[in-house]
Design an enzyme around this catalytic site. Structure first.
Site, PDB file in Angstrom:
ATOM      1  N   TYR A   1      19.482   5.566  32.402  1.00  8.83           N
ATOM      2  CA  TYR A   1      18.060   5.840  32.635  1.00  8.83           C
ATOM      3  C   TYR A   1      17.216   4.588  32.445  1.00  8.83           C
ATOM      4  CZ  TYR A   1      18.718  10.915  32.683  1.00  8.83           C
ATOM      5  OH  TYR A   1      19.086  12.187  32.995  1.00  8.83           O
TER       6      TYR A   1
ATOM      7  N   LYS B   1      21.836  21.860   0.347  1.00  8.07           N
ATOM      8  CA  LYS B   1      20.769  22.283   1.266  1.00  8.07           C
ATOM      9  C   LYS B   1      21.040  21.754   2.679  1.00  8.07           C
ATOM     10  CE  LYS B   1      18.000  18.298  -0.222  1.00  8.07           C
ATOM     11  NZ  LYS B   1      16.922  17.845  -1.113  1.00  8.07           N
TER      12      LYS B   1
HETATM   13  C1  LIG Z   1      17.455  16.867  -2.028  1.00  9.19           C
HETATM   14  C2  LIG Z   1      17.209  17.000  -3.479  1.00  9.19           C
HETATM   15  C3  LIG Z   1      18.182  16.581  -4.409  1.00  9.19           C
HETATM   16  C4  LIG Z   1      19.410  15.791  -3.991  1.00  9.19           C
HETATM   17  O1  LIG Z   1      19.002  14.480  -3.681  1.00  9.19           O
HETATM   18  P1  LIG Z   1      20.003  13.347  -3.191  1.00  9.19           P
HETATM   19  O2  LIG Z   1      19.157  12.134  -3.057  1.00  9.19           O
HETATM   20  O3  LIG Z   1      20.563  13.800  -1.887  1.00  9.19           O
HETATM   21  O4  LIG Z   1      21.067  13.202  -4.232  1.00  9.19           O
HETATM   22  C5  LIG Z   1      17.968  16.869  -5.739  1.00  9.19           C
HETATM   23  N1  LIG Z   1      16.829  17.492  -6.148  1.00  9.19           N
HETATM   24  C6  LIG Z   1      15.852  17.865  -5.291  1.00  9.19           C
HETATM   25  C7  LIG Z   1      14.641  18.528  -5.801  1.00  9.19           C
HETATM   26  C8  LIG Z   1      16.010  17.615  -3.927  1.00  9.19           C
HETATM   27  O5  LIG Z   1      15.036  17.966  -3.074  1.00  9.19           O
END
Ligand SMILES: *Cc1c(COP(=O)(O)O)cnc(C)c1O
Length: 344
Positions: A242, A33
């Site tokens: 800045y 993702k």
């Molecule tokens: C993001 C996510 C994962 C992966 O989690 P990590 O901590 O990056 O390994 C797995 N399952 C769900 C439902 C997630 O939202």
């Protein structure tokens, strides 16, 4: 060329997947993702498929397109947000597998795409996504009769091995799913490390594939080198950037490097993060600005052409700690201005 260089080690991603896969006796999916945790969904999906991954997860249906394009028709692509209004054509055309989160989503899916694969997401206490007890009880029989690909839930505290929430959610997941024949999945990266009680039939690692904690044995995946545009000598008492936020307490050499908060190097790194020249740390001084960062290179024996922010010397979690955040946020914030290349 003054853009920063982001190099992504595809071989390290593959090795991290194999190392996590070797910790269990079940199937290991891969979470890609947020554009592959900021590293490029197509790039990382190809590396993972080469390593052996056949099941992938994205957050929203739109993200499935890049993964399907990179990998073709023979892998499963799950969508955590499920089947939202307006997703039907995308789910159908791209052959995505939505994780249905509510009775509304189950109804929408079965009515609009009868016979199309889906999974089920249950809420075991995180109160974020998935069906709770009463919803699940009302629809389990109908949903299970349609043979979902997976029934999954997600752990809220898996990065803290001793947290009582872990056994609590494990127990709730058992109560909600024991006796069903559908494959079950509970563990992401943290859950894999909690041991075999948490593995069930499929795991879903994300961050560990990309070199992040809590998988501390992971190999470094992202390396970020920023070119030095200019170096100047300051007298004691001169100020930098800045707000005059930093003042030289000694005669100093300041390097201006090309990247800033517009590239995901958040302002919270100001005056705190370290850069590296080979193994020598050099402190970021003054405020991070949109496109530029200033670094104290007074103690270096030579003039640097570039300085390293991520690499073997400093992990995404090291940098995250300096900025008061987590490795996930560092990775997924990496901007689109870097020149990116894939190695390995
Ligand atoms: C993001 C996510 C994962 C992966 O989690 P990590 O901590 O990056 O390994 C797995 N399952 C769900 C439902 C997630 O939202």
């Amino acid at each position: 060329m003054s853009t920063g260089h982001l190099s992504i080690d595809a071989g390290a991603i593959a090795e991290n997947w194999r190392a996590l896969d070797a910790k269990t006796n079940c199937e290991t999916a891969a979470v890609v993702k947020a554009d592959g945790y900021g590293l490029g969904a197509g790039t990382v999906a190809k590396a993972l498929a080469k390593a052996g991954a056949r099941k992938f997860y994205v957050a929203v249906a739109e993200e499935g397109a890049a993964v399907r394009q990179a990998l073709g028709p023979n892998v499963e692509i799950g969508v955590f947000s499920g089947h939202m209004r307006g997703d039907t054509d995308m789910i159908g055309d791209l052959g995505l597998t939505p994780m249905l989160n509510s009775i509304d989503q189950v109804t929408r899916h079965l009515e609009s795409l009868p016979g199309h694969p889906f999974g089920i997401q249950l809420d075991t206490g995180m109160n974020r996504l998935g069906m709770e007890w009463d919803e699940w009880a009302a629809i389990a029989q109908i949903a299970l009769a349609q043979r979902p690909t997976v029934v999954m839930s997600h752990l809220a505290c898996a990065d803290e091995p001793d947290h009582p929430m872990n056994p609590y959610q494990l127990d709730v997941f058992h109560q909600m799913t024991d006796g069903i024949t559908t494959p079950r999945s509970l563990a992401a990266t943290g859950g894999i490390l909690l041991g075999k009680d948490y593995h069930f039939d499929q795991t879903r690692p994300g961050i560990g594939l990309y070199g992040g904690e809590p998988f501390r044995q992971s190999r470094t995946v992202a390396r970020l080198d920023l070119p030095v545009i200019q170096i100047r000598d300051l007298d004691e008492g001169e100020v930098v950037g800045y707000g005059n936020a930093w003042q030289a307490e000694r005669p100093s050499k300041i390097a201006t490097v090309s990247a800033g908060y517009a590239d995901g190097l958040i302002r919270a790194m100001s005056d705190r993060a370290m850069f590296y020249y080979d193994d020598t740390p050099c402190r970021l001084v003054g405020r991070v600005s949109m496109d530029l960062i200033t670094v104290d290179v007074t103690d270096l024996p030579e003039t640097p052409q570039a300085l390293t922010l991520l690499g073997p010397q400093q992990s995404v979690d090291d940098l995250a700690r300096a900025a008061g955040t987590i490795g996930y946020e560092i990775l997924t914030s990496l901007g689109s201005r870097y020149s990116r290349r894939t190695i390995g």
